[in-house]
Design an enzyme around this catalytic site. Sequence first.
Site, PDB file in Angstrom:
ATOM      1  CE1 TYR A   1      23.335 -16.447  69.531  1.00 47.43           C
ATOM      2  CE2 TYR A   1      25.709 -16.077  69.394  1.00 47.43           C
ATOM      3  CZ  TYR A   1      24.622 -16.749  69.928  1.00 47.43           C
ATOM      4  OH  TYR A   1      24.813 -17.733  70.858  1.00 47.43           O
TER       5      TYR A   1
ATOM      6  CG  HIS B   1      23.922 -13.405  71.741  1.00 49.12           C
ATOM      7  ND1 HIS B   1      25.188 -12.868  71.738  1.00 49.12           N
ATOM      8  CD2 HIS B   1      24.024 -14.574  72.393  1.00 49.12           C
ATOM      9  CE1 HIS B   1      26.020 -13.684  72.355  1.00 49.12           C
ATOM     10  NE2 HIS B   1      25.338 -14.737  72.764  1.00 49.12           N
TER      11      HIS B   1
HETATM   12 MG    MG Z   1      22.022 -17.157  74.633  1.00 53.88          MG
END
Ligand code: MG
Length: 430
Positions: A188, A238
């Site tokens: 992420y 995210h």
């Molecule tokens: Mg996701």
Amino acid sequence: MRGRPRPSRLPGVDGVPVSPLRPPRRERSAVPAPTIAGVRAILTAPGGINLVVVRVDTTEPGLYGLGCATFTQRHRAVASAVDDYLRPFLLGKDPARIADIWQTAMVSAYWRNGPVLNNAVSGVDMALWDLKGKMAGMPVYQLLGGRCREGVAVYRHADGRDERELTERVQAFLEQGYRFIRCQMGGYGGRGPRAASPEGALPGAYYDPDIYVRSVPRFLEHVRAQVGFEVELLHDVHERLAPIEAVRLAKQLEPYRLFFLEDPLPPEHIDWFRILRGQCATPIAMGELFVHPQEWTPLIAGALIDFIRVHISAIGGITPARKLAALAEAFGVRTAWHGPGDVSPVGHAANLHLDLACPNFGVQEWSGFPDPVRAVFPGCPEVRGGYAYVNERPGLGVDIDEEQAARYPCRDDLPAWTLARLPDGSSARP
Ligand code: MG
């Protein structure tokens, strides 16, 4: 004539001939209709990720259903909710009454709409849909209205340490026939050389939102330059940005024509979606942490998102998901159910049965099944040429081999990525 009773039209009453319609099952057969004889949670981690599956047995030998109740980070709490509370509540009940069981199970705790209890109810709910399909001799998608499509388009996750590696992964998926690909760099993101932390900063999964947010337009520029615009690209934020940074990123990404930008804001900041919408036309997918109808209803009814992507077991199973899909359809919002590794194959099958039957299906996240997962769950859905297919067995079509499942015990330590921290050492959303 007023007050004179009209002749009844009901079959068999007042001399009207009995309808040729078949009487209900329980009058047809001398065998009593099955009732719920067992409810239990099964914990297993064949892919290294904790999974929770609920098995509902009936008084008819061999007739049982399976549902997904996976809340990886709190698996034992869900198992307790199933074994200690839902089991005694459900024993002896009619498994055909899915809607009534869902409503009563959900409100019987009085406090509701949290992820632990929603997952527990989902395990039972999906198992009852599985059972109903087995009793009807039909796959669940038939019970939901039948097919809208033959296969379910899925997206895969491409991840690289740098732009070049990411592009290679995207190209590898394209060669396998996938047409929807999520692009991330370093998971992420935000893991570059980080700013100095204060003395005594606590350990954790550190990330720098500034490094992350500047990297995204750069790597999407690179990927688009290499693979063109014939492939659908997606990206997952995210929920790791301050709201105004998420707005700025969504604007910056417009030229790259994303299929969608995923979870740009956390559920706690849904008021910012109106500002985001007013600023740009990047399609928005939202909802993998949603557990409460008041989280998704205003976003859908306000035309503030384009894709709803809840984790179906976290909202309570197939029963609420089919209603959510219908709500979304009325407002032009498509579905993109959460489909990571922390969904069991039973849960993935539930996603796909809904995808097959919902006119407003968008795309399905797909993480693939490692071999040990396939060994524990016979009947896993298959992917060919970028499309997922369920098998045509009655119910959800996925079984569990409990001897195999017992070989992979769950772990009780938290995944390291959930203990996220910002450069100054403060706790952050993972
Ligand atoms: Mg996701």
